[in-house]
Design a protein around this motif. Sequence first.
Motif, mmCIF file in Angstrom:
data_model
loop_
_atom_site.group_PDB
_atom_site.id
_atom_site.type_symbol
_atom_site.label_atom_id
_atom_site.label_comp_id
_atom_site.label_asym_id
_atom_site.label_seq_id
_atom_site.Cartn_x
_atom_site.Cartn_y
_atom_site.Cartn_z
ATOM 1 N N LEU B 23 0.814 -1.226 0.000
ATOM 2 C CA LEU B 23 0.000 0.000 0.000
ATOM 3 C C LEU B 23 0.845 1.273 0.000
ATOM 4 N N THR B 24 2.154 1.127 0.212
ATOM 5 C CA THR B 24 3.026 2.308 0.273
ATOM 6 C C THR B 24 3.482 2.695 -1.128
ATOM 7 N N PRO B 25 3.253 3.954 -1.522
ATOM 8 C CA PRO B 25 3.779 4.390 -2.816
ATOM 9 C C PRO B 25 5.290 4.524 -2.693
ATOM 10 N N ALA B 26 6.043 3.639 -3.375
ATOM 11 C CA ALA B 26 7.492 3.613 -3.145
ATOM 12 C C ALA B 26 8.229 3.135 -4.374
ATOM 13 N N LEU B 27 9.379 3.704 -4.612
ATOM 14 C CA LEU B 27 10.242 3.258 -5.699
ATOM 15 C C LEU B 27 11.497 2.578 -5.176
ATOM 16 N N ARG B 28 11.812 2.778 -3.893
ATOM 17 C CA ARG B 28 13.043 2.222 -3.346
ATOM 18 C C ARG B 28 12.825 1.952 -1.855
ATOM 19 N N ASP B 29 13.722 1.157 -1.290
ATOM 20 C CA ASP B 29 13.570 0.734 0.111
ATOM 21 C C ASP B 29 13.286 1.913 1.031
ATOM 22 N N GLN B 30 14.029 2.999 0.799
ATOM 23 C CA GLN B 30 14.021 4.114 1.750
ATOM 24 C C GLN B 30 12.695 4.895 1.740
ATOM 25 N N ASP B 31 11.808 4.628 0.732
ATOM 26 C CA ASP B 31 10.487 5.264 0.702
ATOM 27 C C ASP B 31 9.505 4.582 1.657
ATOM 28 N N HIS B 32 9.863 3.396 2.142
ATOM 29 C CA HIS B 32 8.935 2.627 2.973
ATOM 30 C C HIS B 32 9.012 3.036 4.435
ATOM 31 N N LEU B 33 7.903 2.733 5.122
ATOM 32 C CA LEU B 33 7.785 3.012 6.545
ATOM 33 C C LEU B 33 8.733 2.105 7.331
ATOM 34 N N PRO B 34 9.630 2.673 8.169
ATOM 35 C CA PRO B 34 10.394 1.780 9.044
ATOM 36 C C PRO B 34 9.455 1.261 10.133
ATOM 37 N N CYS B 35 9.647 0.054 10.568
ATOM 38 C CA CYS B 35 8.856 -0.413 11.711
ATOM 39 C C CYS B 35 9.593 -1.505 12.460
ATOM 40 N N ILE B 36 9.090 -1.784 13.631
ATOM 41 C CA ILE B 36 9.660 -2.848 14.459
ATOM 42 C C ILE B 36 8.516 -3.822 14.757
ATOM 43 N N VAL B 37 8.791 -5.096 14.605
ATOM 44 C CA VAL B 37 7.737 -6.106 14.670
ATOM 45 C C VAL B 37 8.072 -7.127 15.741
ATOM 46 N N ALA B 38 7.171 -7.304 16.697
ATOM 47 C CA ALA B 38 7.320 -8.419 17.645
ATOM 48 C C ALA B 38 6.470 -9.568 17.115
ATOM 49 N N GLN B 39 7.157 -10.602 16.618
ATOM 50 C CA GLN B 39 6.428 -11.802 16.166
ATOM 51 C C GLN B 39 6.297 -12.668 17.426
ATOM 52 N N ALA B 40 5.337 -12.286 18.273
ATOM 53 C CA ALA B 40 5.232 -12.850 19.627
ATOM 54 C C ALA B 40 4.300 -14.059 19.602
ATOM 55 N N THR B 41 4.853 -15.166 19.082
ATOM 56 C CA THR B 41 4.020 -16.344 18.830
ATOM 57 C C THR B 41 3.538 -17.035 20.111
ATOM 58 N N GLY B 42 4.196 -16.733 21.220
ATOM 59 C CA GLY B 42 3.858 -17.432 22.461
ATOM 60 C C GLY B 42 2.660 -16.870 23.213
ATOM 61 N N ILE B 43 2.042 -15.804 22.708
ATOM 62 C CA ILE B 43 0.897 -15.206 23.416
ATOM 63 C C ILE B 43 -0.245 -16.232 23.482
ATOM 64 N N PRO B 44 -0.787 -16.481 24.685
ATOM 65 C CA PRO B 44 -1.846 -17.495 24.801
ATOM 66 C C PRO B 44 -3.048 -17.180 23.900
ATOM 67 N N ASP B 45 -3.737 -18.229 23.491
ATOM 68 C CA ASP B 45 -4.887 -18.137 22.584
ATOM 69 C C ASP B 45 -5.941 -17.162 23.129
ATOM 70 N N ARG B 46 -6.274 -16.171 22.313
ATOM 71 C CA ARG B 46 -7.180 -15.112 22.744
ATOM 72 C C ARG B 46 -8.616 -15.603 22.880
ATOM 73 N N THR B 47 -9.070 -16.396 21.894
ATOM 74 C CA THR B 47 -10.449 -16.891 21.968
ATOM 75 C C THR B 47 -10.649 -17.767 23.202
ATOM 76 N N ARG B 48 -9.703 -18.681 23.442
ATOM 77 C CA ARG B 48 -9.845 -19.550 24.621
ATOM 78 C C ARG B 48 -9.938 -18.729 25.905
ATOM 79 N N ALA B 49 -9.153 -17.663 25.989
ATOM 80 C CA ALA B 49 -9.177 -16.840 27.206
ATOM 81 C C ALA B 49 -10.544 -16.167 27.367
#
Lengths: 235, 235
Positions: B23-49
């Motif tokens: 969705l980002t209008p970009a021609l090169r890496d530096q045009d993109h939004l920097p971000c930090i991602v926690a791929q926190a796979t260990g979070i307990p199941d939300r529906t079960r909770a």
Amino acid sequence: MLGILGGMGPMATVDFLRRLVELTPALRDQDHLPCIVAQATGIPDRTRAILGEGSDPLPALEAALRQLEGAGATCIAMPCNTAHHWHGALQARTTRPILHIVDAVADTLMRSRAGDAPVGLLASTGTVQAGLYVERLARRGIACRVPEDQEAVMRAIRLVKAGALAEAGILLSASARSLLASGCGQVVLACTEIPIALRESDPELRLRLVDATEALAEACLRACSRPLAAARLAA
Amino acid sequence: MLGILGGMGPMATVDFLRRLVELTPALRDQDHLPCIVAQATGIPDRTRAILGEGSDPLPALEAALRQLEGAGATCIAMPCNTAHHWHGALQARTTRPILHIVDAVADTLMRSRAGDAPVGLLASTGTVQAGLYVERLARRGIACRVPEDQEAVMRAIRLVKAGALAEAGILLSASARSLLASGCGQVVLACTEIPIALRESDPELRLRLVDATEALAEACLRACSRPLAAARLAA
């Protein structure tokens, strides 16, 4: 915990994360590898820096490394081949192991190769100029060869970064076929933008491609997985 | 910098990151939004909770939030609808704004809706039981309706988490069509696993689907982009 020094480019990091998830034997979220990802899009262009045309990416690479360390990463992977020109400099700045993408590819080649034919290399001009693959694969007894029209490969890489996947795929398929025709046994996709454009290539060609993104994802799972996944990957 | 509290599930986070890049209008890496991602796979199941069958995910959600804050995130997004049951509790624990996925969907619906027909809701049983969409959309004058066979939707979500996309897609298409047949004007894909399984659905059906993952990615770009991207998104 695995830390991913990414954003080079951002879609290549997404592609790498997808492989990591797909390659993990899992039935539920909690079976997957936790990781922390720096989508560090602002890192200066690696090829330009190697060619002496752009600013040094090392300070930005180190800043992203510190973010990952601060968030608890104990093992680092960089899904960008060209950035491995700074692998030694980064490794000297941290006690956490930084997996090397060329070693991951070499491991894959040692398993899949038949005979002594050289491997072809589709890589950024920065990776080629820096000799990243040639030297490191030579240590494992593997010779490699670059396309005659390296400029077409670099053009394709920039097209992927701008989202023009179909156009990039045509250029890259032609380069891969011409390497195979020249006597290469396999072709290494040695830039993480390249497999994104070759995803739809014909199955007969794909059989002879070795994907550095996938090799690095497998190396991460071997280095960081819990026993179940590690056992399955070793099988 | 955008912080992504992810891993719920891991492929849904990958899908969200892909949208953000696309969705980002970009021609090169530096045009993109920097971000930090926690791929926190260990979070307990939300529906079960939410159903009182599993442990509380709030401590693990908060730990991932702290990772993101520590790495410099100034704005947070969670590409998991069900986890928004804890949105208020998390927001109370940080000064950084946490974008709300239901508000992002409501913004999309306000732009795309014609008439007063209710919207259908394909969501986890946790999201449905917690009333996350019903209450928040009602404040914007939008009524919503859940499928008669909610159990089939939850089964499909678990199939996506286990990688069985085709089987999940069949169940979800049937649920979406039956909501539309019952008089809903549009159907909200209100669980980030669902669009992964419906990517190949027929174009006529897709036109009537509102994708919460995409709505959240658009909201992130509006909140965090540099002027060029923001202007293009507002157009």
